[in-house]
Design a protein around this motif. Structure first.
Motif, PDB file in Angstrom:
ATOM      1  N   LEU A 147      11.606   6.258   4.511  1.00 16.40           N
ATOM      2  CA  LEU A 147      12.017   6.610   5.869  1.00 16.40           C
ATOM      3  C   LEU A 147      11.344   7.888   6.355  1.00 16.40           C
ATOM      4  CD1 LEU A 147      15.824   5.765   5.665  1.00 16.40           C
ATOM      5  CD2 LEU A 147      14.008   4.445   6.780  1.00 16.40           C
ATOM      6  N   THR A 148      11.232   8.865   5.480  1.00 14.04           N
ATOM      7  CA  THR A 148      10.602  10.132   5.855  1.00 14.04           C
ATOM      8  C   THR A 148       9.128   9.939   6.197  1.00 14.04           C
ATOM      9  OG1 THR A 148      12.131  11.307   4.406  1.00 14.04           O
ATOM     10  CG2 THR A 148      10.163  12.504   5.114  1.00 14.04           C
ATOM     11  N   LEU A 149       8.409   9.228   5.335  1.00 16.94           N
ATOM     12  CA  LEU A 149       6.989   9.008   5.607  1.00 16.94           C
ATOM     13  C   LEU A 149       6.774   8.125   6.826  1.00 16.94           C
ATOM     14  CD1 LEU A 149       5.445   8.577   2.047  1.00 16.94           C
ATOM     15  CD2 LEU A 149       5.133  10.471   3.635  1.00 16.94           C
ATOM     16  N   ALA A 150       7.641   7.167   7.053  1.00 19.39           N
ATOM     17  CA  ALA A 150       7.508   6.320   8.241  1.00 19.39           C
ATOM     18  C   ALA A 150       7.684   7.147   9.513  1.00 19.39           C
ATOM     19  CB  ALA A 150       8.524   5.183   8.201  1.00 19.39           C
ATOM     20  N   ILE A 202       7.152  10.482   9.750  1.00 21.07           N
ATOM     21  CA  ILE A 202       6.093  11.494   9.842  1.00 21.07           C
ATOM     22  C   ILE A 202       4.743  10.869  10.190  1.00 21.07           C
ATOM     23  CG2 ILE A 202       4.747  13.165   8.504  1.00 21.07           C
ATOM     24  CD1 ILE A 202       7.339  13.848   7.019  1.00 21.07           C
ATOM     25  N   THR A 203       4.373   9.825   9.458  1.00 16.88           N
ATOM     26  CA  THR A 203       3.035   9.256   9.638  1.00 16.88           C
ATOM     27  C   THR A 203       2.983   8.147  10.677  1.00 16.88           C
ATOM     28  OG1 THR A 203       3.342   7.602   7.904  1.00 16.88           O
ATOM     29  CG2 THR A 203       2.458   9.749   7.236  1.00 16.88           C
ATOM     30  N   GLY A 204       4.094   7.465  10.892  1.00 15.37           N
ATOM     31  CA  GLY A 204       4.090   6.336  11.812  1.00 15.37           C
ATOM     32  C   GLY A 204       3.445   5.100  11.210  1.00 15.37           C
ATOM     33  N   SER A 205       3.099   5.157   9.947  1.00 12.42           N
ATOM     34  CA  SER A 205       2.449   4.049   9.271  1.00 12.42           C
ATOM     35  C   SER A 205       3.401   3.468   8.230  1.00 12.42           C
ATOM     36  CB  SER A 205       1.167   4.526   8.586  1.00 12.42           C
ATOM     37  OG  SER A 205       0.651   3.519   7.757  1.00 12.42           O
ATOM     38  N   VAL A 206       3.786   2.220   8.437  1.00 12.83           N
ATOM     39  CA  VAL A 206       4.701   1.588   7.502  1.00 12.83           C
ATOM     40  C   VAL A 206       4.017   1.358   6.152  1.00 12.83           C
ATOM     41  CG1 VAL A 206       6.132  -0.450   7.084  1.00 12.83           C
ATOM     42  CG2 VAL A 206       5.970   0.505   9.374  1.00 12.83           C
ATOM     43  N   GLN A 207       2.732   1.052   6.188  1.00 11.22           N
ATOM     44  CA  GLN A 207       2.004   0.796   4.941  1.00 11.22           C
ATOM     45  C   GLN A 207       1.989   2.039   4.046  1.00 11.22           C
ATOM     46  OE1 GLN A 207       0.781   0.138   7.975  1.00 11.22           O
ATOM     47  NE2 GLN A 207       0.263  -2.030   8.054  1.00 11.22           N
TER      48      GLN A 207
END
Length: 74
Positions: free
Chosen positions: A41-44, A46-51
């Protein structure tokens, strides 16, 4: 003839576990799943990239699972 002495046997080590639907889950597995969800959830966000989020979460969860499993073998 083999003789078994009850005083020579070791007690099985008890590991922290949580009962979920009648099955004992070691705490390190639940920690790994929780860490994976939080990282995903945090990386999604921050980056907007689900992959990238799924890949990062998988790495963190797998590392925690492996380290916890290795520690429980000792």
């Amino acid at each position: 003839m083999a003789v078994v002495h009850p005083t020579d046997t070791e007690q099985p080590r008890s590991h922290a576990s949580v009962d979920i639907a009648g099955t004992a889950w070691p705490v390190y597995k639940l920690e790994a799943l929780f860490a994976g969800v939080v990282v995903c959830l945090t990386l999604a966000l921050i980056t907007g990239s689900v992959q990238a989020a799924v890949l990062g979460a998988t790495v963190i969860a797998a590392l925690r699972w492996i380290i916890g499993g290795a520690r429980s073998l000792r």
